[in-house]
Design a protein around this motif. Structure first.
Motif, PDB file in Angstrom:
ATOM      1  N   GLN A  41       0.831  -1.209   0.000  1.00 18.33           N
ATOM      2  CA  GLN A  41       0.000   0.000   0.000  1.00 18.33           C
ATOM      3  C   GLN A  41       0.867   1.262   0.000  1.00 18.33           C
ATOM      4  O   GLN A  41       0.540   2.261  -0.663  1.00 18.33           O
ATOM      5  N   GLU A  42       1.981   1.249   0.721  1.00 14.87           N
ATOM      6  CA  GLU A  42       2.870   2.401   0.723  1.00 14.87           C
ATOM      7  C   GLU A  42       3.583   2.574  -0.621  1.00 14.87           C
ATOM      8  O   GLU A  42       3.836   3.689  -1.086  1.00 14.87           O
ATOM      9  N   VAL A  43       3.910   1.441  -1.266  1.00 12.32           N
ATOM     10  CA  VAL A  43       4.549   1.520  -2.599  1.00 12.32           C
ATOM     11  C   VAL A  43       3.613   2.146  -3.598  1.00 12.32           C
ATOM     12  O   VAL A  43       4.029   2.885  -4.522  1.00 12.32           O
ATOM     13  N   LEU A  44       2.318   1.891  -3.443  1.00  8.85           N
ATOM     14  CA  LEU A  44       1.348   2.459  -4.385  1.00  8.85           C
ATOM     15  C   LEU A  44       1.291   3.976  -4.283  1.00  8.85           C
ATOM     16  O   LEU A  44       0.812   4.661  -5.207  1.00  8.85           O
ATOM     17  N   LYS A  45       1.758   4.543  -3.188  1.00 11.10           N
ATOM     18  CA  LYS A  45       1.759   6.010  -3.041  1.00 11.10           C
ATOM     19  C   LYS A  45       2.945   6.678  -3.762  1.00 11.10           C
ATOM     20  O   LYS A  45       2.995   7.902  -3.854  1.00 11.10           O
ATOM     21  N   GLU A  46       3.879   5.871  -4.229  1.00  7.98           N
ATOM     22  CA  GLU A  46       5.060   6.424  -4.919  1.00  7.98           C
ATOM     23  C   GLU A  46       4.625   7.034  -6.248  1.00  7.98           C
ATOM     24  O   GLU A  46       3.939   6.388  -7.044  1.00  7.98           O
ATOM     25  N   THR A  47       5.104   8.308  -6.492  1.00  5.58           N
ATOM     26  CA  THR A  47       4.749   9.004  -7.741  1.00  5.58           C
ATOM     27  C   THR A  47       5.870   8.974  -8.767  1.00  5.58           C
ATOM     28  O   THR A  47       5.639   9.206  -9.970  1.00  5.58           O
ATOM     29  N   ASP A  48       7.054   8.646  -8.319  1.00  4.10           N
ATOM     30  CA  ASP A  48       8.163   8.550  -9.269  1.00  4.10           C
ATOM     31  C   ASP A  48       8.025   7.237 -10.015  1.00  4.10           C
ATOM     32  O   ASP A  48       8.121   6.146  -9.440  1.00  4.10           O
ATOM     33  N   GLN A  49       7.789   7.366 -11.290  1.00  8.83           N
ATOM     34  CA  GLN A  49       7.482   6.175 -12.087  1.00  8.83           C
ATOM     35  C   GLN A  49       8.647   5.199 -12.155  1.00  8.83           C
ATOM     36  O   GLN A  49       8.448   3.992 -11.977  1.00  8.83           O
ATOM     37  N   PRO A  50       9.872   5.584 -12.446  1.00  9.18           N
ATOM     38  CA  PRO A  50      10.953   4.589 -12.493  1.00  9.18           C
ATOM     39  C   PRO A  50      11.136   3.883 -11.150  1.00  9.18           C
ATOM     40  O   PRO A  50      11.342   2.668 -11.086  1.00  9.18           O
ATOM     41  N   CYS A  51      11.063   4.668 -10.067  1.00 14.54           N
ATOM     42  CA  CYS A  51      11.202   4.033  -8.752  1.00 14.54           C
ATOM     43  C   CYS A  51      10.062   3.069  -8.451  1.00 14.54           C
ATOM     44  O   CYS A  51      10.249   1.996  -7.850  1.00 14.54           O
ATOM     45  N   PHE A  52       8.832   3.424  -8.859  1.00 10.09           N
ATOM     46  CA  PHE A  52       7.663   2.545  -8.631  1.00 10.09           C
ATOM     47  C   PHE A  52       7.813   1.235  -9.382  1.00 10.09           C
ATOM     48  O   PHE A  52       7.518   0.159  -8.872  1.00 10.09           O
ATOM     49  N   VAL A  53       8.290   1.356 -10.653  1.00 12.66           N
ATOM     50  CA  VAL A  53       8.443   0.127 -11.447  1.00 12.66           C
ATOM     51  C   VAL A  53       9.451  -0.799 -10.791  1.00 12.66           C
ATOM     52  O   VAL A  53       9.274  -2.022 -10.713  1.00 12.66           O
TER      53      VAL A  53
END
Length: 743
Positions: free
Chosen positions: A367-379
């Motif tokens: 759930q916390e990862v889903l809050k990440e807005t930086d796309q490369p970091c999220f991937v």
């Protein structure tokens, strides 16, 4: 040689002594009183012909409450030894009074002469319980006083005592103690004396000196048997009452009209009968002894066989217990394996669901990862998270395992088979066919049981003949008894055990051995109108052109030919049976038998008959219509047409075709599926039967002076099919006549 002869003589003497000893022991049983179990003393003869001591009889009557009815029937004067006032001859001696004859008559017979009036109340009859026959014996009004004393039995007891020295020496009855041994006896004084006492009691010059001395004895009997009523010697025997009587008893009203004979006649007759009986018994002692040995051997054999039977039963029970234990172990193992398999599957599902609960922290991290807005970091983070949590890509599913484990999931026995009655029948053999009901567990093999029902029932359980492990759903039972009724049943078996029996099916076997033959169309058969099958068991008649012309010239008449087909086997002895099926659409068919020579002579080039309706035999060609012809006819046929059987007036039918006023002149019955023909060559009779129910249709006489063969006649279209022997079928064969088991 001398030693052998001496040994043989010694053995013979020992055997004789053993026999004598055994005889004496057996005779001693007859000399014992049933009350005191001692040798008889003054025995009395009861009305039931048993004996009892006089003292014992008085004691028994006293126990029964009869006081004063134990009169003395011995007709003896009182012994000097039993008189209190009489002592040793060294003391005072007194003369024994002898009662007068008139006094004795008045005491015994007073009040019994005709004309005396009896009181209103009669004396009570005395009932004596006989210890030998265990019954109550009526002693009459006088009790023991009316019984005879058995003097013969007393003599036998005395001789037996002397032979075996029972009781020791006889002592003097008048001496002072200690008494001396008696040397003489006096029958008049009824006592035994030593020499001194005898001389003192019988002084010279007195009347007692004339008493004749006898051997000493314990009891003295009267010289003759005296009547207990009148104290007179008995001289006659009443056959009606079966009782000894005196002269006074003979003239009394009690024995009026009875058959009375002298004692000598009764003595001679009874002595002859007893001598014959004794001679017969002595002459058959060896036979009786042999029979006793045989019976003893039978007893020993019965004991041994009974013990063997017990051991066999115990062994069978042990074997049955072992089979049950093995079956129980296999079933428990199957349950255990099924249980372990199901528990393993359930454990896997539980572990899978628990893994989802253990990953709850991973869910928060996702759930916390889903809050990440930086796309490369999220991937980068999501790819790593996706590999750790496979439940994200697939939905959660629950895989049911079915119903819980119950005994219903175990293998079950087959259901009761259903016997196919349409295909099951009896001919030369019995063909049995069955099937399992729908949704029944399969059977590995079957057990067939059968028995005859027309034999007398025997005690014990019903005996069935049994055949085990029959494969398939049909079987043949070979060599059945003719003219019998069999009952059959089947049950299946699989891993779970034996199932229930099917319903019993009853089958009638043919009344005679089955005759196997083929059709022979060489005599009287027209190839244009008759077609015989390749296996020579079926024939069909084609009407052809003549019948078509008959339809066109019905009013003017036409000529039709009679076609005949014979069997290729002729009967010359015994009883034979065969069956066939006639097509119900046949126009006119005759089925029967006849002399081979007459059939060939009559039907080889037989003339045509006018009109197919011409039937000169009124239903059969047995010749029974001509009452003036005494000889039996050479043919016997049953007429079938258009699905009916025509029975003539002369037929001896077993179908019960009679009217109210007598047998019908001509009648018809429906055509059964199969017809049976039974030929009795010795009796000269042929019977036609319903081959399904074996109900009699027709019985005719037949000339059996030569070979007789089956015959089939056709007029117009028709077809006949011989019943095929059951033995030609490829089904499994089961032979009747093997071992039988108890149900």
């Amino acid at each position: 040689m001398a030693e052998g002869a001496d040994m043989h003589t010694f053995t013979s003497i020992m055997d004789a002594l053993v026999r004598i000893s055994t005889s004496m022991k057996n005779m001693e049983k007859e000399l014992l009183c049933p009350v005191c179990q001692e040798m008889y003393k003054q025995p009395l003869v009861l009305p039931c012909t048993h004996n009892v001591c006089q003292a014992c009889a008085r004691e028994v009557l006293g126990q029964q409450g009869y006081i004063g009815h134990g009169g003395d029937p011995s007709s003896e004067p009182t012994s000097p030894a039993s008189t209190p006032s009489t002592r040793s001859p060294r003391l005072a001696r007194r003369t024994l009074p002898k009662p007068d004859r008139l006094d004795r008559l008045l005491k015994s017979g007073f009040g019994t002469y005709p004309g005396r009036k009896r009181g209103a109340l009669h004396p009570q009859a005395i009932m004596f319980p006989c210890p030998a026959c265990q019954g109550d014996v009526d002693l009459g009004e006088r009790g023991l006083a009316g019984l005879f004393r058995n003097l013969t039995l007393e003599r036998v007891v005395e001789r037996y005592r002397q032979s075996v020295s029972v009781g020791g020496a006889i002592l003097c009855q008048l001496c002072k103690p200690p008494p001396l041994e008696a040397t003489k006896g006096c029958a008049e004084c009824r006592a035994s004396f030593c020499n001194e006492c005898f001389k003192l009691l019988h002084p010279w010059g007195t009347q007692k000196a004339q008493h004749e001395p006898t051997l000493p004895a314990l009891s003295f009997r009267p010289k003759g048997l005296m009547c207990p009523d009148h104290k007179e010697e008995v001289t006659h025997y009443c056959k009606t009452c079966q009782r000894l009587v005196c002269q006074l008893c003979r003239v009394r009203r009690t024995h009026g009209g009875h058959k009375i004979t002298p004692v000598l006649s009764a003595y001679q007759a009874l002595k002859d009968k007893l001598t014959k009986s004794l001679t017969y018994i002595l002459g058959n002692q060896d036979t009786v002894q042999t029979q006793i040995c045989e019976l003893e051997e039978t007893v020993r054999h019965t004991e041994v066989s009974g013990q063997q039977a017990k051991e066999e039963v115990a062994q069978l029970v042990r074997g049955l217990g072992a089979v049950l234990d093995e079956k129980r172990a296999s079933l428990l193992q199957a349950i255990e394996e099924c249980q372990q398999e199901r528990l393993a599957r359930l454990g896997a599902q539980i572990q899978e669901h628990r893994s989802l609960l253990d990953g709850s922290g991973l869910v928060g991290y996702a759930q916390e990862v889903l809050k990440e807005t930086d796309q490369p970091c999220f991937v980068q983070a999501a790819k790593q998270l996706h590999n750790r949590y496979p439940g994200v890509s697939c939905p959660l599913t629950f895989r049911p395992l079915g119903p819980p484990l119950t005994p219903l999931s175990l293998p079950t026995v087959p259901e009761a088979p259903v016997i196919d009655t349409q295909r099951t029948f009896a001919y030369d053999q019995i063909f049995l066919c069955w099937r399992l009901p729908p949704h029944s567990p399969p059977a590995w093999h079957y057990t067939i049981e059968f028995r005859r029902t027309d034999v007398p029932a025997q005690p014990g359980p019903t005996r069935w003949q049994r055949r085990e492990e029959v494969r398939g759903t049909s079987a043949l039972l070979e060599n059945p008894d003719t003219g019998s009724v069999y009952v059959l049943r089947v049950r299946g078996c699989n891993k779970a055990g034996y199932g229930e029996y099917s319903e019993d099916v009853h089958l009638h076997t043919p009344p005679a051995p089955v005759l196997h033959f083929f059709l022979d169309g060489r005599w009287g058969a027209s190839r244009e109108r008759l077609a015989i099958s390749k296996d020579q068991r079926a024939v069909r008649s084609v009407p052809g052109l003549p019948l078509l012309l008959a339809a066109e010239r019905l009013l003017t008449g036409c000529h039709l030919s009679v076609d005949v087909v014979l069997g290729d086997v002729a009967v010359t002895q015994g009883r034979s049976y065969w069956a066939c099926a006639v097509d119900p659409a046949s126009y006119l068919v005759k089925v029967g038998v006849g002399l081979e020579s007459k059939l060939q002579e009559s039907f080889q080039g037989a003339p045509d008959v006018i009109s197919p309706r011409y039937d000169p035999d009124s239903g059969h060609d047995s010749g029974a219509e001509d009452a003036t012809v005494e000889a039996s006819p050479p043919f016997a046929f049953l007429t079938i047409g258009m699905g009916k059987i025509l029975l003539g007036s002369g037929a001896s039918s077993g179908a019960g075709l009679t009217g109210r006023d007598g047998p019908a002149a001509s009648c018809t019955v429906p055509l059964p599926p199969r017809l049976g023909i039974c030929l009795d060559y010795e009796r000269g009779r042929v019977s036609f039967l319903d081959a399904v129910s074996f109900r009699g249709l027709l019985e005719c006489p037949l000339d059996c002076s030569g070979p007789v063969c089956p015959a089939f006649c056709f007029i117009g279209g028709g077809a006949v099919q011989l019943q095929e022997p059951v033995g030609t079928k490829p089904e499994r064969k089961v032979t009747i006549g093997g071992f039988a088991k108890l149900d």
